[in-house]
Enzyme design. Structure first.
Site, PDB file in Angstrom:
ATOM      1  N   LYS A 107       0.868  -1.184   0.000  1.00  0.00           N
ATOM      2  CA  LYS A 107       0.000   0.000   0.000  1.00  0.00           C
ATOM      3  C   LYS A 107       0.896   1.222   0.000  1.00  0.00           C
ATOM      4  O   LYS A 107       2.026   1.171   0.491  1.00  0.00           O
ATOM      5  CB  LYS A 107      -0.894   0.021   1.255  1.00  0.00           C
ATOM      6  CG  LYS A 107      -2.189   0.737   1.055  1.00  0.00           C
ATOM      7  CD  LYS A 107      -3.169  -0.143   0.288  1.00  0.00           C
ATOM      8  CE  LYS A 107      -4.513   0.499   0.094  1.00  0.00           C
ATOM      9  NZ  LYS A 107      -5.478  -0.470  -0.469  1.00  0.00           N
TER      10      LYS A 107
HETATM   11  P1  NAD Z   1     -12.894   7.092  -3.230  1.00  0.00           P
HETATM   12  O1  NAD Z   1     -11.913   8.132  -2.913  1.00  0.00           O
HETATM   13  O2  NAD Z   1     -13.269   6.846  -4.652  1.00  0.00           O
HETATM   14  O3  NAD Z   1     -14.231   7.318  -2.397  1.00  0.00           O
HETATM   15  C1  NAD Z   1     -14.243   7.466  -1.018  1.00  0.00           C
HETATM   16  C2  NAD Z   1     -15.639   7.909  -0.615  1.00  0.00           C
HETATM   17  O4  NAD Z   1     -15.737   7.951   0.802  1.00  0.00           O
HETATM   18  C3  NAD Z   1     -15.987   9.294  -1.135  1.00  0.00           C
HETATM   19  O5  NAD Z   1     -17.330   9.311  -1.575  1.00  0.00           O
HETATM   20  C4  NAD Z   1     -15.841  10.152   0.116  1.00  0.00           C
HETATM   21  O6  NAD Z   1     -16.640  11.308   0.067  1.00  0.00           O
HETATM   22  C5  NAD Z   1     -16.335   9.173   1.144  1.00  0.00           C
HETATM   23  N1  NAD Z   1     -15.999   9.563   2.507  1.00  0.00           N
HETATM   24  C6  NAD Z   1     -14.835  10.047   2.997  1.00  0.00           C
HETATM   25  N2  NAD Z   1     -14.952  10.341   4.287  1.00  0.00           N
HETATM   26  C7  NAD Z   1     -16.215  10.009   4.637  1.00  0.00           C
HETATM   27  C8  NAD Z   1     -16.957  10.086   5.833  1.00  0.00           C
HETATM   28  N3  NAD Z   1     -16.419  10.547   6.963  1.00  0.00           N
HETATM   29  N4  NAD Z   1     -18.252   9.650   5.831  1.00  0.00           N
HETATM   30  C9  NAD Z   1     -18.823   9.183   4.719  1.00  0.00           C
HETATM   31  N5  NAD Z   1     -18.165   9.089   3.545  1.00  0.00           N
HETATM   32  C10 NAD Z   1     -16.884   9.507   3.515  1.00  0.00           C
HETATM   33  O7  NAD Z   1     -12.304   5.733  -2.574  1.00  0.00           O
HETATM   34  P2  NAD Z   1     -12.653   4.235  -2.948  1.00  0.00           P
HETATM   35  O8  NAD Z   1     -11.644   3.773  -3.923  1.00  0.00           O
HETATM   36  O9  NAD Z   1     -14.109   4.098  -3.255  1.00  0.00           O
HETATM   37  O10 NAD Z   1     -12.310   3.513  -1.564  1.00  0.00           O
HETATM   38  C11 NAD Z   1     -13.243   3.418  -0.502  1.00  0.00           C
HETATM   39  C12 NAD Z   1     -12.833   2.291   0.420  1.00  0.00           C
HETATM   40  O11 NAD Z   1     -12.767   1.064  -0.322  1.00  0.00           O
HETATM   41  C13 NAD Z   1     -11.449   2.431   1.064  1.00  0.00           C
HETATM   42  O12 NAD Z   1     -11.477   1.813   2.323  1.00  0.00           O
HETATM   43  C14 NAD Z   1     -10.550   1.642   0.140  1.00  0.00           C
HETATM   44  O13 NAD Z   1      -9.368   1.204   0.773  1.00  0.00           O
HETATM   45  C15 NAD Z   1     -11.479   0.483  -0.185  1.00  0.00           C
HETATM   46  N6  NAD Z   1     -11.173  -0.262  -1.418  1.00  0.00           N
HETATM   47  C16 NAD Z   1     -11.090   0.359  -2.618  1.00  0.00           C
HETATM   48  C17 NAD Z   1     -10.834  -0.397  -3.758  1.00  0.00           C
HETATM   49  C18 NAD Z   1     -10.824   0.218  -5.130  1.00  0.00           C
HETATM   50  O14 NAD Z   1     -10.748  -0.551  -6.122  1.00  0.00           O
HETATM   51  N7  NAD Z   1     -10.905   1.518  -5.291  1.00  0.00           N
HETATM   52  C19 NAD Z   1     -10.625  -1.773  -3.656  1.00  0.00           C
HETATM   53  C20 NAD Z   1     -10.719  -2.377  -2.404  1.00  0.00           C
HETATM   54  C21 NAD Z   1     -10.996  -1.621  -1.285  1.00  0.00           C
END
Ligand code: NAD
Length: 419
Positions: A107
């Site tokens: 990461k």
């Molecule tokens: P992103 O940046 O695209 O979206 C994050 C979202 O969370 C945004 O809508 C943001 O506004 C929201 N957010 C932030 N703080 C918040 C709060 N306090 N309350 C409510 N919403 C809040 O990120 P993502 O890629 O969608 O990742 C989200 C989660 O999924 C993370 O934990 C990441 O590690 C995990 N994840 C992502 C992927 C991927 O392919 N992108 C894969 C596996 C896991």
């Protein structure tokens, strides 16, 4: 003594302790499996638009290199620190091993609020970060991907920067790129689609009809919005969503395609509606069939776990549930079916793996083949997790992590300890 610290790292250590006890791993073997192999901190200076210079701290942690290159996302967020990144790298290892990918976990991230800088500054920072990483990453050493706060555009800048230094195009250095730059069809949607696929499977097993069922989604970025859309298209009513700006609730179900269009155009759900506002902290405990936390770590603590009113907890985010909440959820089995993060959101890294394979071979697949193979891998891992949980009478998270840890441990045992 270790450089890794903080509540998210402590959580990964605590979880590993549970698994190591369950698997009766000898004490002197534990540190070798748990502690990250390498970590690097870099300072990334950039020119601001006003002519000043600003410096941002960046990190990359490679957990283990026993099964192949490391693989993992890059997070741009103000909360990022080396402990959080190390925890996320460790979870990636168990996740990759659980679903059978030839990777260790990694990461990376930069301590920055990407919304607080201009697009030009973001490009400069992304490129400088990748340039600083060049001695430590490579298509057979460590392959980056997007995570919170980064997207396809950032991956394209990473790939371009790496390629300019190599003197030829190296698409396989990152995944989650735009399709126009060597990305794969189906990667953008992969994580959310995988979440929804597993939710549908569990609902079928529990005898809950999709039509008319209800879901709540926290986070409306890559994972949350695609999960919500896929669930909506399956006939499920999404009664509440939230992001960092707002929370919306409609008991008749939100118009998710319209909300996705709004969020794509404006970068958040803010301004979508004047009537549907709801308390963001309260959406997690709304009565619903499916709850999808898809934003950040540690949002479900013991108190919230006591008050959850969902049938299925589908962890789209990494680490949304604290170990204290896990103890409550264990007591609430089988009332709440937990799909733990390392399985639930693994569709993202599965399709990232497909992207890497396609880039290495320069042979590209149709989207339906990508998704069919993604679901096949998720189904297999789901079956393994459920049968292990039943056999050993343990929670799903313990079963999923035990399967992952076992694979890493077995590989280390057969390779031996060098020199
Ligand atoms: P992103 O940046 O695209 O979206 C994050 C979202 O969370 C945004 O809508 C943001 O506004 C929201 N957010 C932030 N703080 C918040 C709060 N306090 N309350 C409510 N919403 C809040 O990120 P993502 O890629 O969608 O990742 C989200 C989660 O999924 C993370 O934990 C990441 O590690 C995990 N994840 C992502 C992927 C991927 O392919 N992108 C894969 C596996 C896991």
């Amino acid at each position: 003594m270790t450089v890794y610290a903080g509540p998210v790292f402590d959580m990964a250590v605590q979880q590993f302790g549970v698994i190591a006890n369950h698997l009766s791993i000898p004490m002197d073997e534990r540190e070798r499996i748990l502690m990250p192999k390498r970590a690097i901190t870099v300072s990334c200076p950039i020119h601001r638009d006003d002519g000043s210079i600003a410096v941002f701290e960046g990190y990359r942690v490679q957990h283990h290199l026993t099964l192949g290159p490391t693989k993992g996302g890059t997070r741009f967020a103000p909360s990022v620190d080396i402990g959080e990144i190390a925890a996320l790298a460790i979870w990636m290892s168990w996740k990759c091993a659980l679903v059978g990918l030839p990777y260790g976990g990694a990461k990376g991230g930069i301590r920055v609020d990407p919304r607080s800088i201009s697009v030009r500054e973001l490009e400069g920072l992304s490129r400088r970060y990748m340039q600083e990483m060049i001695p430590f990453v490579g298509p057979h050493t460590d392959v980056m991907a997007p995570d919170m706060g980064t997207n396809e555009q950032v991956m394209a800048w990473f790939m371009d920067t790496y390629s300019m230094y190599q003197g030829s195009t190296v698409t396989e250095i990152v995944t989650g790129k735009p399709v126009s730059s060597g990305g794969t069809l189906g990667r953008r949607e992969a994580t959310g689609r995988g979440v929804a696929h597993l939710v549908r499977r569990v609902m079928k097993d529990l005898g809950i009809a999709l039509n008319g069922a209800t879901a709540v989604v926290q986070g409306f970025g890559n994972v949350g919005s695609h999960a919500a859309l896929e669930l909506y298209n399956s006939g499920i009513k999404i009664i509440a969503v939230s992001d960092h700006t707002d929370a919306l609730y409609d008991r008749n179900g939100l118009d998710i395609p319209a909300l996705v269009r709004h969020a794509t155009m404006h970068g958040s759900i803010a301004g979508y509606s004047n009537q549907l506002h709801y308390d963001p902290a309260a959406i997690l405990t709304l009565p619903c069939d499916v709850l999808v936390p898809a934003a950040m770590e540690r949002v479900i603590d013991a108190h919230i776990a006591e008050n959850l009113k969902c049938r299925v907890l589908a962890e789209g985010a990494n680490g949304p549930t604290t170990p204290a909440a896990d103890l409550i959820l264990e007591k609430r089995q089988p009332e709440i079916f937990v799909i733990p993060d390392i399985l639930c959101n693994s569709g993202g890294v599965v399709v990232s793996y497909f992207e890497w394979v396609q880039d290495l071979q320069q042979l590209f697949w149709e989207e339906d083949e990508v998704t069919r193979r993604e679901y096949q891998i998720l189904d297999r891992a789901f079956d393994h997790m459920v049968s292990r949980a039943k056999k050993d009478n343990i929670p799903h998270r313990t079963a999923a992590m035990a399967l992952g840890v076992e694979k890493v441990r077995a590989a280390k045992a057969t390779r031996g300890l060098f020199p």
